[in-house]
Design a protein around this motif. Sequence first.
Motif, short mmCIF file in Angstrom:
data_model
loop_
_atom_site.label_atom_id
_atom_site.label_comp_id
_atom_site.label_asym_id
_atom_site.label_seq_id
_atom_site.Cartn_x
_atom_site.Cartn_y
_atom_site.Cartn_z
N GLU A 33 -7.84 -12.03 4.97
CA GLU A 33 -8.28 -12.92 6.04
C GLU A 33 -7.18 -13.92 6.41
O GLU A 33 -6.96 -14.20 7.58
CB GLU A 33 -9.55 -13.67 5.63
N LEU A 34 -6.48 -14.42 5.41
CA LEU A 34 -5.38 -15.34 5.68
C LEU A 34 -4.24 -14.66 6.44
O LEU A 34 -3.67 -15.24 7.37
CB LEU A 34 -4.84 -15.93 4.38
N LEU A 35 -3.91 -13.43 6.06
CA LEU A 35 -2.85 -12.70 6.75
C LEU A 35 -3.21 -12.41 8.20
O LEU A 35 -2.38 -12.53 9.10
CB LEU A 35 -2.52 -11.42 6.01
N ILE A 36 -4.45 -12.02 8.45
CA ILE A 36 -4.90 -11.76 9.82
C ILE A 36 -4.81 -13.05 10.64
O ILE A 36 -4.35 -13.05 11.79
CB ILE A 36 -6.33 -11.18 9.83
N GLY A 37 -5.21 -14.15 10.06
CA GLY A 37 -5.12 -15.44 10.75
C GLY A 37 -3.68 -15.81 11.08
O GLY A 37 -3.39 -16.29 12.18
N LEU A 38 -2.76 -15.56 10.15
CA LEU A 38 -1.35 -15.85 10.40
C LEU A 38 -0.77 -14.97 11.52
O LEU A 38 0.02 -15.44 12.34
CB LEU A 38 -0.53 -15.67 9.13
#
Length: 191
Positions: free
Chosen positions: A17-22
């Motif tokens: 989820e963090l990678l998609i947000g970045l």
Amino acid sequence: MRKLNARVRHAGFVMQELLIGLVIVDVLAGLGIFAYNSMRGDIAAEDQGNKLVAMVAEIQKQWRQAQNYSTLTPTALSQLRAIEAPMRLNGTNLLDAWGNTMSVSGGTTSFALTVGGATAPISNDTCADLVTRLSTVADQVRVGAAATVGSGATAGQITGGNFYKSGAATTQTAMITGCNEASPVVAVMFR
């Protein structure tokens, strides 16, 4: 009693989820930078065009009465204070807003100048904006990498490139073709 296999609920985000947000933030930032640079180029073209029109008016005011533009040089323009930022005089060369050397040529009945070049090539849109703005006051406009001003017997004239304007007649395809060339130059002639 609690079951041993009960799932423990975690608060927070999973790494995916963090990678998609970045990735989403990076894409939005890239679009913002592209829009900013595009807008900045449009503003520079408009400013350069307006300053050139003002410089042309000053040239006509100073030289027209004598009906001879043959003494027109970048140094003479500097002495008249006709060169406004973003243009500048670098020694004996007149530079446009992008750092390209502008050619200036005066004859007995006309004068010519160029904008653009290979030092810092202008974009297709900037080229088209400059052509459109300068054609409102120019007698002739040529566009393309080979567009230039004359010298000697052809001083004050323009040559090469694609003939966009002569008198009141314009040719859109000449502007499109010329502005799409690598390192386009806009050459304009005034009377």
